[in-house]
Write an enzyme that holds these catalytic residues in place. Sequence first.
Site, PDB file in Angstrom:
ATOM      1  N   ASN A 101       0.807  -1.224   0.000  1.00  0.00           N
ATOM      2  CA  ASN A 101       0.000   0.000   0.000  1.00  0.00           C
ATOM      3  C   ASN A 101       0.840   1.275   0.000  1.00  0.00           C
ATOM      4  OD1 ASN A 101      -2.364  -1.442  -0.126  1.00  0.00           O
ATOM      5  ND2 ASN A 101      -2.763  -1.372   2.071  1.00  0.00           N
ATOM      6  N   ARG A 139      -8.471  -1.468  -7.172  1.00  0.00           N
ATOM      7  CA  ARG A 139      -8.927  -0.126  -6.822  1.00  0.00           C
ATOM      8  C   ARG A 139      -7.840   0.934  -6.954  1.00  0.00           C
ATOM      9  NH1 ARG A 139      -9.540   1.916  -2.746  1.00  0.00           N
ATOM     10  NH2 ARG A 139     -11.183   3.355  -3.245  1.00  0.00           N
ATOM     11  N   CYS A 171     -10.865  -5.445  -4.040  1.00  0.00           N
ATOM     12  CA  CYS A 171     -11.658  -6.163  -3.027  1.00  0.00           C
ATOM     13  C   CYS A 171     -13.067  -5.586  -2.938  1.00  0.00           C
ATOM     14  CB  CYS A 171     -11.027  -6.008  -1.636  1.00  0.00           C
ATOM     15  SG  CYS A 171      -9.487  -6.891  -1.407  1.00  0.00           S
TER      16      CYS A 171
END
EC number: 2.5.1.7
Length: 418
Positions: free
Chosen positions: A23, A92, A116
């Site tokens: 991330n 995403r 997700c």
Amino acid sequence: MTYLEIEGTNHLSGNVTISGAKNAALPLIVSSILAKNEVKINNVPNVADIKTLISLLENLGAKVNFQNNSALLNTNTLNQTIAKYDIVRKMRASILTLGPLLARFGHCEVSLPGGCAIGQRPIDLHLLALEKMGANIQIKQGYVVASGNLKGNEILFDKITVTGSENIIMAAALAKGKTKLLNVAKEPEVVQLCEVLKDAGLEIKGIGTDELEIYGSDGELLEFKEFSVIPDRIEAGTYLCAGAITNSKITLDKVNATHLSAVLAKLHQMGFETLITEDSITLLPAKEIKPVEIMTSEYPGFPTDMQAQFMALALKANGTSIIDERLFENRFMHVSELLRMGADIKLNGHIATIVGGKELNAADVMATDLRASSALILAALAAKGTSKVHRIYHLDRGYENLEEKFKDLGAKITRLEE
């Protein structure tokens, strides 16, 4: 389809090296769109989401060389500003290309994102902020179509948003004038993005706080320096929970304990002790695993990405634990699978009540998203018998060399084809 076969009730021991944070790596790779030079990023995890993002950049015309956990990115060759659906739907984080592409080229089209299936995760906050900076934004046939020359402004995020903060920080970097961002996410991944941009010559104040001032370069590209991605705090937390659920002594290497304060605090409350150095954490077994109360919140609070793993761990506690999920709806999709293994969990809206201390039995279970799948692996490690975890492509999106790392700790885990 591949699945994992896991033999439960084995003790773990030894060391596991923590990978770079997925991330953090995602926005950092995207930030190369703002660079005038070739950008070298080290400690990049070799996971599916990273490969998807690299494919997206290559699709836009970038030249990328990714090997041995280092990425070399050249975005001088970008010749396309449309991020197409067939790549974006897989993840995403592709929406992160919106801000930098618009800031650099004055126009772009980015497909609405996939990834997700956790709650709504709206991108309105990104779009409202870009409009405040002068962008013209329309949604056409599933694409965000954006145009305009960006100018600095004061922007208050109604809700704390990690990807929203990252997107607007990158957009503001090339905008004209000063952008003031309020209620910015303070996650370590956001902080590293700011630090890398500052090292590349961007004037940015307030790094690590919820208020940033960014003095845009008015379209002038930045000169990036070589850097390494921070360690993955969620991967680290997952392995700590693996050690805890098997009540084993394990050591995590190449980890930053300061990013894990909330997770470590809950492990300590549950009866575990830790030995911490500058770049390692050793988990020591508990005399008794105690129940815990957890409420997820934004950093520096308890991370929603660790909620599922602690739910699995709470099944081994001597008593009743409570988990209050405040950030996302639909984030208890792992519960029905844990019930198949004999878990005693009751749901009431966003609150889960977990009665621990009951024997878990092996079962065939199915992963629904990235972190839920890691919770199923943890439960399988503690269950009596051999479990099968299906749909592990979710795991491959975010965990590097998962079964190899678990095997190094002594887990009996095998990847098989159905």
